[in-house]
Write an enzyme that holds these catalytic residues in place. Sequence first.
Site, PDB file in Angstrom:
ATOM      1  N   CYS A  79       0.822  -1.210   0.000  1.00  0.00           N
ATOM      2  CA  CYS A  79       0.000   0.000   0.000  1.00  0.00           C
ATOM      3  C   CYS A  79       0.861   1.268   0.000  1.00  0.00           C
ATOM      4  O   CYS A  79       1.476   1.574  -1.014  1.00  0.00           O
ATOM      5  CB  CYS A  79      -0.996  -0.066   1.149  1.00  0.00           C
ATOM      6  SG  CYS A  79      -2.430   0.965   0.871  1.00  0.00           S
ATOM      7  N   HIS A 174      -3.249  -5.055   1.927  1.00  0.00           N
ATOM      8  CA  HIS A 174      -2.620  -5.372   3.215  1.00  0.00           C
ATOM      9  C   HIS A 174      -2.909  -6.817   3.580  1.00  0.00           C
ATOM     10  O   HIS A 174      -3.914  -7.081   4.230  1.00  0.00           O
ATOM     11  CB  HIS A 174      -3.231  -4.506   4.323  1.00  0.00           C
ATOM     12  CG  HIS A 174      -2.896  -3.067   4.231  1.00  0.00           C
ATOM     13  ND1 HIS A 174      -1.770  -2.531   4.791  1.00  0.00           N
ATOM     14  CD2 HIS A 174      -3.551  -2.050   3.654  1.00  0.00           C
ATOM     15  CE1 HIS A 174      -1.742  -1.232   4.564  1.00  0.00           C
ATOM     16  NE2 HIS A 174      -2.804  -0.914   3.868  1.00  0.00           N
ATOM     17  N   GLU A 176      -1.223  -8.393   5.757  1.00  0.00           N
ATOM     18  CA  GLU A 176      -0.846  -8.520   7.173  1.00  0.00           C
ATOM     19  C   GLU A 176      -1.989  -8.190   8.123  1.00  0.00           C
ATOM     20  O   GLU A 176      -1.955  -8.597   9.271  1.00  0.00           O
ATOM     21  CB  GLU A 176       0.384  -7.642   7.485  1.00  0.00           C
ATOM     22  CG  GLU A 176       0.162  -6.135   7.505  1.00  0.00           C
ATOM     23  CD  GLU A 176       0.017  -5.496   6.126  1.00  0.00           C
ATOM     24  OE1 GLU A 176       0.129  -6.207   5.113  1.00  0.00           O
ATOM     25  OE2 GLU A 176      -0.233  -4.283   6.081  1.00  0.00           O
TER      26      GLU A 176
HETATM   27  N1  GLN Z   1      -3.444   6.385   0.967  1.00  0.00           N
HETATM   28  C1  GLN Z   1      -2.201   6.088   1.618  1.00  0.00           C
HETATM   29  C2  GLN Z   1      -1.023   6.822   0.986  1.00  0.00           C
HETATM   30  O1  GLN Z   1      -1.167   7.500   0.041  1.00  0.00           O
HETATM   31  C3  GLN Z   1      -1.916   4.603   1.614  1.00  0.00           C
HETATM   32  C4  GLN Z   1      -2.905   3.868   2.473  1.00  0.00           C
HETATM   33  C5  GLN Z   1      -2.382   2.620   3.097  1.00  0.00           C
HETATM   34  O2  GLN Z   1      -1.184   2.372   3.167  1.00  0.00           O
HETATM   35  N2  GLN Z   1      -3.286   1.845   3.613  1.00  0.00           N
HETATM   36  O3  GLN Z   1       0.065   6.697   1.439  1.00  0.00           O
END
Ligand code: GLN
Length: 194
Positions: A79, A174, A176
Amino acid sequence: MKTIGVLAFQGDVREHLAAVEASGAKGVEVRTAAELAQIDGLILPGGESTTISKLARIFDMFDPLKATIASGLPTFGTCAGLILLADRILDGIDGQETFGGLDVTVRRNAFGHQTESFETNLAFKGISGPDLVAAFIRAPIIEQVGPEAEVLATLISGAVVGVRQKSILGISFHPEVTGEFRVHRFFIDSMVSA
Ligand code: GLN
């Protein structure tokens, strides 16, 4: 035993350390260049990519991280971690920096707000058995994939949510947080050597 560092400036560090330990490796927090030099593989957690890159600058870790990832240390980003590994980003904040390494273009917050977060089942190239349980939390999408990067996971819509380029693995979701440790095992067993 392999030692896997989790970049510990911000984000879901604890969950990644638990996933690493569940995968039979040793998990350590990384905040300094000395700690970065001790590990066999690195995880960039989910969280907020803008905050993580700013903290990396403040703590003089931006350039060491960029250089270490470029030198081939096996690195896995989820992410926000994927955003930090992308060579190009869309919908970043002004001047948002990434460590890069993945020849991809990633759009931040591609599914909308936090309330539009969701969980889904997903096939992942290289991981056998039932589909993964994947949580998407204000997740990015990989909108363009360069010739060196291999697509490992897509949503039914066709959106690319997992890629690998040599020593670097990046996913939008994610594993995890859903107790889905097979992506960590894939990273540790097939990409990290002790
Ligand atoms: N929207 C977040 C970002 O731009 C990422 C979100 C996440 O890691 N769950 O960093």
